[in-house]
Design a protein around this motif. Structure first.
Motif, PDB file in Angstrom:
ATOM      1  N   MET A  91     -26.836  -2.438  -7.376  1.00  0.00           N
ATOM      2  CA  MET A  91     -25.615  -1.892  -7.961  1.00  0.00           C
ATOM      3  C   MET A  91     -25.678  -1.986  -9.479  1.00  0.00           C
ATOM      4  N   THR A  92     -25.426  -0.862 -10.149  1.00  0.00           N
ATOM      5  CA  THR A  92     -25.342  -0.853 -11.602  1.00  0.00           C
ATOM      6  C   THR A  92     -23.915  -1.173 -12.015  1.00  0.00           C
ATOM      7  N   ARG A  93     -23.746  -2.245 -12.746  1.00  0.00           N
ATOM      8  CA  ARG A  93     -22.418  -2.672 -13.162  1.00  0.00           C
ATOM      9  C   ARG A  93     -22.037  -2.012 -14.489  1.00  0.00           C
ATOM     10  N   LEU A  94     -20.776  -1.675 -14.620  1.00  0.00           N
ATOM     11  CA  LEU A  94     -20.262  -0.989 -15.792  1.00  0.00           C
ATOM     12  C   LEU A  94     -20.214  -1.962 -16.969  1.00  0.00           C
ATOM     13  N   ARG A  95     -20.953  -1.667 -18.025  1.00  0.00           N
ATOM     14  CA  ARG A  95     -20.973  -2.548 -19.196  1.00  0.00           C
ATOM     15  C   ARG A  95     -19.654  -2.397 -19.945  1.00  0.00           C
ATOM     16  N   THR A  96     -18.880  -3.467 -19.911  1.00  0.00           N
ATOM     17  CA  THR A  96     -17.495  -3.423 -20.373  1.00  0.00           C
ATOM     18  C   THR A  96     -17.288  -4.353 -21.553  1.00  0.00           C
ATOM     19  N   ALA A  97     -16.524  -3.866 -22.539  1.00  0.00           N
ATOM     20  CA  ALA A  97     -16.102  -4.693 -23.674  1.00  0.00           C
ATOM     21  C   ALA A  97     -14.615  -4.970 -23.549  1.00  0.00           C
ATOM     22  N   ILE A  98     -14.215  -6.194 -23.863  1.00  0.00           N
ATOM     23  CA  ILE A  98     -12.804  -6.560 -23.941  1.00  0.00           C
ATOM     24  C   ILE A  98     -12.444  -6.669 -25.415  1.00  0.00           C
ATOM     25  N   LEU A  99     -11.409  -5.962 -25.839  1.00  0.00           N
ATOM     26  CA  LEU A  99     -10.948  -6.012 -27.219  1.00  0.00           C
ATOM     27  C   LEU A  99      -9.697  -6.876 -27.305  1.00  0.00           C
ATOM     28  N   ILE A 100      -9.722  -7.869 -28.182  1.00  0.00           N
ATOM     29  CA  ILE A 100      -8.625  -8.819 -28.306  1.00  0.00           C
ATOM     30  C   ILE A 100      -8.224  -8.966 -29.768  1.00  0.00           C
ATOM     31  N   SER A 101      -7.008  -9.498 -29.968  1.00  0.00           N
ATOM     32  CA  SER A 101      -6.577  -9.890 -31.319  1.00  0.00           C
ATOM     33  C   SER A 101      -6.151 -11.345 -31.377  1.00  0.00           C
ATOM     34  N   GLY A 102      -5.985 -11.984 -30.208  1.00  0.00           N
ATOM     35  CA  GLY A 102      -5.460 -13.341 -30.181  1.00  0.00           C
ATOM     36  C   GLY A 102      -6.201 -14.241 -29.227  1.00  0.00           C
ATOM     37  N   ARG A 103      -5.436 -14.915 -28.360  1.00  0.00           N
ATOM     38  CA  ARG A 103      -6.024 -15.948 -27.504  1.00  0.00           C
ATOM     39  C   ARG A 103      -6.763 -15.398 -26.293  1.00  0.00           C
ATOM     40  N   GLY A 104      -6.462 -14.170 -25.888  1.00  0.00           N
ATOM     41  CA  GLY A 104      -7.240 -13.558 -24.811  1.00  0.00           C
ATOM     42  C   GLY A 104      -6.908 -14.077 -23.433  1.00  0.00           C
ATOM     43  N   SER A 105      -5.621 -14.155 -23.094  1.00  0.00           N
ATOM     44  CA  SER A 105      -5.221 -14.622 -21.765  1.00  0.00           C
ATOM     45  C   SER A 105      -5.730 -13.678 -20.674  1.00  0.00           C
ATOM     46  N   ASN A 106      -5.515 -12.389 -20.833  1.00  0.00           N
ATOM     47  CA  ASN A 106      -6.034 -11.435 -19.855  1.00  0.00           C
ATOM     48  C   ASN A 106      -7.555 -11.347 -19.909  1.00  0.00           C
ATOM     49  N   MET A 107      -8.129 -11.608 -21.056  1.00  0.00           N
ATOM     50  CA  MET A 107      -9.585 -11.694 -21.168  1.00  0.00           C
ATOM     51  C   MET A 107     -10.132 -12.733 -20.203  1.00  0.00           C
ATOM     52  N   ASP A 108      -9.495 -13.899 -20.140  1.00  0.00           N
ATOM     53  CA  ASP A 108      -9.944 -14.961 -19.235  1.00  0.00           C
ATOM     54  C   ASP A 108      -9.978 -14.468 -17.793  1.00  0.00           C
ATOM     55  N   ALA A 109      -8.927 -13.739 -17.389  1.00  0.00           N
ATOM     56  CA  ALA A 109      -8.856 -13.260 -16.009  1.00  0.00           C
ATOM     57  C   ALA A 109      -9.950 -12.239 -15.720  1.00  0.00           C
ATOM     58  N   LEU A 110     -10.232 -11.379 -16.680  1.00  0.00           N
ATOM     59  CA  LEU A 110     -11.285 -10.370 -16.484  1.00  0.00           C
ATOM     60  C   LEU A 110     -12.666 -11.028 -16.416  1.00  0.00           C
ATOM     61  N   ILE A 111     -12.922 -11.974 -17.301  1.00  0.00           N
ATOM     62  CA  ILE A 111     -14.214 -12.661 -17.285  1.00  0.00           C
ATOM     63  C   ILE A 111     -14.394 -13.416 -15.980  1.00  0.00           C
ATOM     64  N   ALA A 112     -13.341 -14.075 -15.500  1.00  0.00           N
ATOM     65  CA  ALA A 112     -13.429 -14.829 -14.245  1.00  0.00           C
ATOM     66  C   ALA A 112     -13.750 -13.907 -13.077  1.00  0.00           C
ATOM     67  N   ALA A 113     -13.091 -12.748 -13.025  1.00  0.00           N
ATOM     68  CA  ALA A 113     -13.351 -11.808 -11.928  1.00  0.00           C
ATOM     69  C   ALA A 113     -14.782 -11.289 -11.970  1.00  0.00           C
ATOM     70  N   ALA A 114     -15.293 -11.043 -13.175  1.00  0.00           N
ATOM     71  CA  ALA A 114     -16.625 -10.451 -13.318  1.00  0.00           C
ATOM     72  C   ALA A 114     -17.751 -11.445 -13.072  1.00  0.00           C
ATOM     73  N   ARG A 115     -17.414 -12.720 -12.904  1.00  0.00           N
ATOM     74  CA  ARG A 115     -18.466 -13.693 -12.559  1.00  0.00           C
ATOM     75  C   ARG A 115     -19.039 -13.432 -11.172  1.00  0.00           C
ATOM     76  N   ASP A 116     -18.281 -12.770 -10.315  1.00  0.00           N
ATOM     77  CA  ASP A 116     -18.767 -12.402  -8.984  1.00  0.00           C
ATOM     78  C   ASP A 116     -19.792 -11.290  -9.140  1.00  0.00           C
ATOM     79  N   PRO A 117     -21.034 -11.487  -8.702  1.00  0.00           N
ATOM     80  CA  PRO A 117     -22.061 -10.455  -8.865  1.00  0.00           C
ATOM     81  C   PRO A 117     -21.712  -9.132  -8.192  1.00  0.00           C
ATOM     82  N   SER A 118     -20.806  -9.167  -7.218  1.00  0.00           N
ATOM     83  CA  SER A 118     -20.435  -7.924  -6.547  1.00  0.00           C
ATOM     84  C   SER A 118     -19.343  -7.156  -7.299  1.00  0.00           C
TER      85      SER A 118
END
Length: 223
Positions: A1-28
């Motif tokens: 499976m080719t995974r979509l190379r994704t950038a997260i753009l933030i200006s502050g603490r990145g609360s939603n960034m944490d949730a996205l990074i956590a989900a993407a730790r799953d190789p699937s």
């Protein structure tokens, strides 16, 4: 499976960034968080992303004469990291039509309200002032206009009698952390499609508080 190379753009603490990074730790998971990029070199989220093993970069908007000059530098960084999808997570800059055009159909945002209600800032204060009984969060594709674009997912929360803007914001944020990874998964996997202003996919879920195509399946894959 080719995974979509994704950038997260933030200006502050990145609360939603944490949730996205956590989900993407799953190789699937169909998206790979390949970069966290900020317009503020001192954004706390950059240190958190680096600690999580994600590449980081900053382009300080203050050193540019105009928005498009700043955005062209952003574009160079995104191309350098071979990014093909963007998630905005508390990125506090409005984009020009030029930048949005580069990423049309490839950029998501999360907004703390049930769009099309309460576009803009101070959504929780405004919902309380209006006496709203239902509030929530929305993940949508980005268009040049503020808080416009086809809606991928929404989550509703009740407005309680004793709510303050802070307590309401906390419950809405918790739902953002659920629906943003879910929405990215649905888009990155090709499970949904955009037709006009609508995002179409599988039948609606049993959970009426989560208004998202095939949300039950998405939750099962993320968990």
């Amino acid at each position: 499976m080719t995974r979509l190379r994704t950038a997260i753009l933030i200006s502050g603490r990145g609360s939603n960034m944490d949730a996205l990074i956590a989900a993407a730790r799953d190789p699937s998971f169909p998206a790979d968080i390949a970069l966290v990029l900020s317009n503020r070199p001192d954004a706390p989220g950059l240190a958190k992303a680096k600690a999580a093993g994600v590449a980081t970069a900053a382009v300080d908007h203050k050193i540019y004469a105009g928005r498009e000059e700043f955005e062209r530098s952003l574009q160079i960084v995104l191309e350098t990291y071979r990014i093909n999808f963007i998630c905005l997570a508390g990125f506090m800059r409005m984009f020009t039509p030029w930048f949005v055009g580069q990423w049309r159909g490839r950029m998501l945002n999360v907004h703390p309200a049930l769009l099309p209600a309460y576009r803009g800032l101070d959504t929780h204060e405004r919902a309380l002032a209006d006496g709203a009984k239902i509030h929530g969060a929305t993940v949508h594709f980005v268009m040049p206009e503020m808080d416009e674009g086809p809606i991928v997912a929404q989550a509703a929360v009740p407005v309680l009698d004793d709510d303050t803007p802070e307590t309401l914001a906390a419950r809405v944020l918790a739902q953002e952390h659920v629906i943003y990874p879910m929405a990215l998964q649905l888009v990155a996997s090709g499970a949904v499609r955009v037709e006009g202003k609508r995002v179409l996919g599988a039948p609606a879920p049993d959970d009426a508080s989560l208004i998202v195509p095939d949300a039950t399946l998405a939750r099962r894959r993320i968990s």
